[in-house]
Write an enzyme that holds these catalytic residues in place. Structure first.
Site, PDB file in Angstrom:
ATOM      1  N   LYS A 173       0.865  -1.188   0.000  1.00 42.88           N
ATOM      2  CA  LYS A 173       0.000   0.000   0.000  1.00 42.88           C
ATOM      3  C   LYS A 173       0.896   1.231   0.000  1.00 42.88           C
ATOM      4  O   LYS A 173       0.825   2.078   0.898  1.00 42.88           O
ATOM      5  CB  LYS A 173      -0.930  -0.066   1.224  1.00 42.88           C
ATOM      6  CG  LYS A 173      -1.979   1.022   1.295  1.00 42.88           C
ATOM      7  CD  LYS A 173      -3.199   0.809   0.425  1.00 42.88           C
ATOM      8  CE  LYS A 173      -4.139   2.004   0.493  1.00 42.88           C
ATOM      9  NZ  LYS A 173      -5.270   1.918  -0.458  1.00 42.88           N
ATOM     10  N   ASP A 229      -0.936 -11.621   6.200  1.00 34.86           N
ATOM     11  CA  ASP A 229      -1.891 -12.274   7.101  1.00 34.86           C
ATOM     12  C   ASP A 229      -3.294 -12.204   6.507  1.00 34.86           C
ATOM     13  O   ASP A 229      -3.974 -13.225   6.331  1.00 34.86           O
ATOM     14  CB  ASP A 229      -1.839 -11.555   8.459  1.00 34.86           C
ATOM     15  CG  ASP A 229      -2.857 -12.072   9.463  1.00 34.86           C
ATOM     16  OD1 ASP A 229      -2.987 -13.311   9.585  1.00 34.86           O
ATOM     17  OD2 ASP A 229      -3.496 -11.253  10.144  1.00 34.86           O
ATOM     18  N   ASP A 233      -5.501 -15.161   4.362  1.00 37.10           N
ATOM     19  CA  ASP A 233      -6.757 -15.624   4.958  1.00 37.10           C
ATOM     20  C   ASP A 233      -7.915 -15.441   3.986  1.00 37.10           C
ATOM     21  O   ASP A 233      -8.843 -16.266   3.947  1.00 37.10           O
ATOM     22  CB  ASP A 233      -7.036 -14.892   6.277  1.00 37.10           C
ATOM     23  CG  ASP A 233      -6.400 -15.608   7.468  1.00 37.10           C
ATOM     24  OD1 ASP A 233      -5.394 -16.302   7.263  1.00 37.10           O
ATOM     25  OD2 ASP A 233      -6.912 -15.479   8.592  1.00 37.10           O
TER      26      ASP A 233
HETATM   27  C1  LIG Z   1      -6.390   6.281  -3.400  1.00 39.54           C
HETATM   28  C2  LIG Z   1      -6.279   5.781  -1.987  1.00 39.54           C
HETATM   29  C3  LIG Z   1      -5.564   6.801  -1.124  1.00 39.54           C
HETATM   30  C4  LIG Z   1      -7.632   5.436  -1.410  1.00 39.54           C
HETATM   31  C5  LIG Z   1      -7.512   4.903   0.010  1.00 39.54           C
HETATM   32  O1  LIG Z   1      -6.692   4.032   0.297  1.00 39.54           O
HETATM   33  O2  LIG Z   1      -8.311   5.358   0.838  1.00 39.54           O
HETATM   34  C6  LIG Z   1      -8.467   4.419  -2.174  1.00 39.54           C
HETATM   35  O3  LIG Z   1      -7.907   3.154  -2.146  1.00 39.54           O
HETATM   36  C7  LIG Z   1      -9.822   4.396  -1.558  1.00 39.54           C
HETATM   37  O4  LIG Z   1     -10.119   3.434  -0.850  1.00 39.54           O
HETATM   38  O5  LIG Z   1     -10.578   5.334  -1.747  1.00 39.54           O
HETATM   39  C1  LIG Z   2      -2.418 -15.240  16.153  1.00 35.71           C
HETATM   40  C2  LIG Z   2      -1.902 -14.113  15.312  1.00 35.71           C
HETATM   41  C3  LIG Z   2      -0.835 -13.332  16.034  1.00 35.71           C
HETATM   42  C4  LIG Z   2      -1.398 -14.609  13.969  1.00 35.71           C
HETATM   43  C5  LIG Z   2      -0.903 -13.462  13.096  1.00 35.71           C
HETATM   44  O1  LIG Z   2      -1.581 -12.426  12.942  1.00 35.71           O
HETATM   45  O2  LIG Z   2       0.172 -13.617  12.520  1.00 35.71           O
HETATM   46  C6  LIG Z   2      -2.365 -15.396  13.107  1.00 35.71           C
HETATM   47  O3  LIG Z   2      -3.417 -14.608  12.641  1.00 35.71           O
HETATM   48  C7  LIG Z   2      -1.607 -15.961  11.955  1.00 35.71           C
HETATM   49  O4  LIG Z   2      -1.763 -15.420  10.836  1.00 35.71           O
HETATM   50  O5  LIG Z   2      -0.833 -16.888  12.133  1.00 35.71           O
END
Ligand SMILES: CC(C)[C@H](C(=O)O)[C@@H](O)C(=O)O
Ligand SMILES: CC(C)[C@H](C(=O)O)[C@@H](O)C(=O)O
Lengths: 332, 332
Positions: A173, A229, A233
């Site tokens: 980002k 992470d 997921d």
């Molecule tokens: C362009 C960017 C800064 C913006 C943000 O991250 O908020 C966009 O992704 C949004 O969600 O409007």
């Molecule tokens: C439990 C937590 C700290 C962990 C993380 O965020 O890394 C879990 O979500 C993972 O992805 O293994």
């Protein structure tokens, strides 16, 4: 040569799926010495500490660790254990399998998640009654190390396409976090360029839109810590849930393997948890220790059981953990 | 009473979808005075500045703003403009429509995203050649203000279920960002408790797994800034893409409305962009200014066109922006 493996079941279904994975490992002709350690909610309740120093040492001293899951104390356990193995990358394959109901059956993506910094570096301060801050940390060195790993991973044909030409995508980002994710992005792309590995990029929000729309456009995805992470997921949601996803926390000469899922308190203790993610984590452990052929045997057995059954409840079946594990061992 | 509306087309398809939305607004019996302003890549190229001070003032002084999209300069434009309207919440409905091919047709979720702080507070430092930091900021006051808005939103039956009992879900990562997201979580849950609004919570990574698996379990979702960005974009992937998602940046007595999509450089200038997100943003603007009935008329017309056509290319049709806009106006 015998390998010393630290085994930490942890809490909940960790106590069911780790033994299943060990059963699979024991069925192979590989010489393991298993050393059991404790961590998680139960040991905190008993001793006041979620991660006893002894367990930390066992993990640090072993050749590799197989970890299950921890409950409330997950962060107190897993974050220090990632440090104990000096892990700089969290490898998270998300793959849909034939026979498993998946929202996007074409999903086959490996996330390589930075495993030491970002918001996880964890410097937080309460500056007033109203205001708290967290210092997000990004270094070029950690970003470069992750990128070197990603390049080797791709060069070795370990990406989903198995083709060094597939390159990788870096998700970040940097349009908002210009200095920190800007540094990450630049370091990662520079390493790719130096090594002649193809790399493209995607803003992490755009990636979150595009992955469900068309996962087939992605293979290896390199991310900062929290992005890795969340995005991995998300991929779990596309392949049918967390019950299938293994992961590896890889360090310089140690590594810890864990299913991505948690303790699943709703079904813990009933003997019906899906052992797949833990068994696939054991397959990654085998490969890490150089037993590539055995790793492949385990994967193939798992895939055959996923496609033909028996299956646990999360996959629409009614088999027990034991029955699924026995079926996997049977097909090794 | 006439409303003064600042209109900023910006770049790319912003120059096509904003005029479409204006055409729809002009077809209603509401008295608007439109004031055009410039922002984005093109004006930066011409003047060196992506957001001229004059545009900022127009937005700050208007009753509301309709914004299109900006290219490379998106962050330089939209982040200050959110400030110009003193926006504390970014409202992002993600809804699948009959007639539109969606991965999860049952999706109907409204994200209420904190709009002033988190990593967007933007304090970044280059501390050495190797290391940069970003200071993530969370205050109880901003978290509470967001939560008050969420409670009103739910109490007024503006959530997808239209039922004050539906409550909301707060998504966060307080197991890792204990102090900052811990503060956010606590503040939001405290306000919900004070006002008797039902609130549950989800870790943002678990949310990213569960939303694709079963979006019907969520309605109103309250998030920190970056989490709201990523999770709402994920929802966009489930309803068929960004072409449909409107958004509102709501402040204390001003607001800015914008489609969630970007400039779509691949199709810009061809007159084939989908005007839906911009027109639905105009519907949100109408409702914000108290013209609830007109807002509903616009929504109903849009939904009818989505289900019966004509449709633009992103939705599998071959109609032009103009044809779709005319069809919407026709059904008002
Ligand atoms: C362009 C960017 C800064 C913006 C943000 O991250 O908020 C966009 O992704 C949004 O969600 O409007
Ligand atoms: C439990 C937590 C700290 C962990 C993380 O965020 O890394 C879990 O979500 C993972 O992805 O293994």
């Amino acid at each position: 040569m015998s390998h010393e493996i630290a085994v930490i079941e942890g809490d909940g279904i960790g106590r069911e799926v780790v033994p299943a994975a060990i059963e699979v490992l024991e069925a192979l002709e590989v010489d393991f010495e298993f050393v059991e350690g404790e961590a998680g909610d139960a040991v905190r309740e008993a001793t006041g500490e979620a991660l006893p120093a002894e367990t930390y040492e066992q993990v640090a001293d072993a050749d590799a660790t197989l970890f299950g899951a921890a409950g409330e104390t997950a962060a107190d356990v897993i974050l220090p254990l990632r440090e104990a193995v000096d892990s700089f990358v969290n490898v998270r394959p998300a793959k849909a399998y034939p026979g498993v109901d998946a929202l996007r059956p074409e999903t086959d993506v490996v996330f390589l998640r930075e495993n030491t910094e970002g918001v996880y570096a964890g410097h937080e301060d309460r500056l007033s009654d109203d205001l708290s801050t967290l210092t997000r940390v990004v270094t070029s060195s950690a970003s470069r190390e992750l990128a070197e790993y990603a390049c080797e991973f791709v060069e070795d044909g370990r990406g989903p396409a198995g083709d060094p030409e597939e390159g990788f995508t870096v998700a970040h980002k940097s349009n908002v976090m210009r200095e920190t994710d800007g540094r990450f992005r630049e370091a990662v792309l520079a390493v790719a360029e130096e090594r002649g590995v193809d790399a493209d990029e995607e803003l992490m929000d755009a990636f979150a839109t595009k992955l469900p729309l068309d996962p087939s456009q992605y293979g290896v995805v390199v991310c900062p810590n929290l992005a890795g992470d969340v995005l991995s997921d998300l991929a779990a949601g596309l392949v049918g849930g967390l019950g299938l996803l293994p992961s590896a926390n890889v360090g310089h000469d140690n590594a810890l393997f864990e299913p991505v899922h948690g303790t699943a308190p709703d079904i813990a203790g009933e003997g019906i948890a899906n052992p797949t993610a833990a068994v696939l984590s054991a397959a990654m452990l085998l490969e890490y220790l150089g037993h590539v052929e055995e790793g492949t045997r385990v994967r193939t057995a798992v895939e055959s059981v996923l496609s033909e059954g028996p299956r646990t409840g999360d996959l629409g079946g009614d088999a027990t953990t034991e029955a699924v594990t026995a079926a996997i061992v049977d097909r090794l």
